[in-house]
Design a protein around this motif. Sequence first.
Motif, PDB file in Angstrom:
ATOM      1  N   GLY A  59       0.854  -1.184   0.000  1.00 18.79           N
ATOM      2  CA  GLY A  59       0.000   0.000   0.000  1.00 18.79           C
ATOM      3  C   GLY A  59       0.889   1.232   0.000  1.00 18.79           C
ATOM      4  N   ARG A  60       0.294   2.362   0.241  1.00 20.30           N
ATOM      5  CA  ARG A  60       1.023   3.627   0.227  1.00 20.30           C
ATOM      6  C   ARG A  60       2.186   3.579   1.233  1.00 20.30           C
ATOM      7  N   GLY A  61       3.343   4.065   0.810  1.00 19.66           N
ATOM      8  CA  GLY A  61       4.488   4.139   1.723  1.00 19.66           C
ATOM      9  C   GLY A  61       5.187   2.809   1.950  1.00 19.66           C
ATOM     10  N   LYS A  62       4.896   1.823   1.126  1.00 14.90           N
ATOM     11  CA  LYS A  62       5.453   0.493   1.372  1.00 14.90           C
ATOM     12  C   LYS A  62       6.455   0.064   0.294  1.00 14.90           C
ATOM     13  N   THR A  63       6.827   0.993  -0.584  1.00 15.25           N
ATOM     14  CA  THR A  63       7.653   0.597  -1.722  1.00 15.25           C
ATOM     15  C   THR A  63       9.060   0.153  -1.297  1.00 15.25           C
ATOM     16  N   ALA A  64       9.509   0.571  -0.107  1.00 12.06           N
ATOM     17  CA  ALA A  64      10.839   0.174   0.352  1.00 12.06           C
ATOM     18  C   ALA A  64      10.987  -1.343   0.362  1.00 12.06           C
ATOM     19  N   MET A  65       9.867  -2.037   0.559  1.00 15.55           N
ATOM     20  CA  MET A  65       9.953  -3.496   0.633  1.00 15.55           C
ATOM     21  C   MET A  65      10.273  -4.120  -0.713  1.00 15.55           C
ATOM     22  N   VAL A  66       9.733  -3.523  -1.763  1.00 16.54           N
ATOM     23  CA  VAL A  66      10.032  -4.022  -3.105  1.00 16.54           C
ATOM     24  C   VAL A  66      11.488  -3.677  -3.431  1.00 16.54           C
TER      25      VAL A  66
END
Length: 289
Positions: A59-66
């Motif tokens: 979701g929003r703000g979670k791109t660090a995981m990718v």
Amino acid sequence: MIKKLRKAVLPVAGMGTRFLPATKATAKEMLPVVDKPLIQYAVEEARAAGIEQFCMVTGRGKTAMVEHFDVAFELEATLRERDKQDAIAALAGTRSEPGSITSVRQQVPLGLGHAIWCARAFVADDPFAILLPDDMVLSDKPCMQQLTEAYRETGGNVVAITEVPPEQTNRYGILRTGKDDGRLVEVLGLVEKPAPKDAPSNLSIIGRYILMPEVINHLARMDRGAGNEVQLTDGMARLIGEQPFHGLRYQGRRFDCGDKIGFLEAQIAFALQRPDLAGAVHAFLKNYV
Ligand code: UTP
């Protein structure tokens, strides 16, 4: 024929309200236990069980995981230039096969069941694993591997289960059980967060599942359950009677890292497993406590 398990869905779109303010701008699943984020433990555990394809529900703000599983060319080049071999080696678990990690957006966190439904195109017609990264299991054999071994015996749906204190059934998905050989339990019913007086047992599901793709059709009904969320437990309950459904009493100790105490306990337990840290942590605890 029992189809080989190759796919895992990692739902990571929750709000992590129990960890505010830490989770205001950072995903809960990026919080480290010792020196590794929760999401990486989950991916490594799944890989050890032979899983090759991953879908993160973000979701929003979670791109660090990718990003975490991408190649960081500049970082690696700088480390090589400076001959930081240990630091380069520490990145090993973050490397992934090209094309093996995909992500979908949940947009609005309507519940775990809704998050899994968001991965429907990835799941397609295949059995799939679910790992909730905030549940960690310390064990000799990785928990997901124990589940895949059970799946090869039983086929159908298999979930990891553990006993919880009877007064805490209102925090978990709880089983109504049939045949029980001490290891594998036939699941006759599932209920999400029952009050202790209504709980059919004190056996709870933890965040490791192997499910058949048909669960997606049940989740698509978008029925709201406990907490007015679309509950995975309710979707799974609809599979019972249609397909085999078993609970596995896994070997190991589970830490609920979505909870502050569980997270702190995991830090200590996992640090004590590390040859480079165990001595110092042990000495500190002995003196400090
Ligand atoms: P939790 O209930 O433990 O996570 O969900 P949460 O909602 O983020 O935490 P709190 O209760 O507010 O502190 C278990 C897993 O399911 C994911 C979470 O990211 C977590 O990995 N989840 C939950 C979703 O992906 N979407 C949702 O709508 C709800």
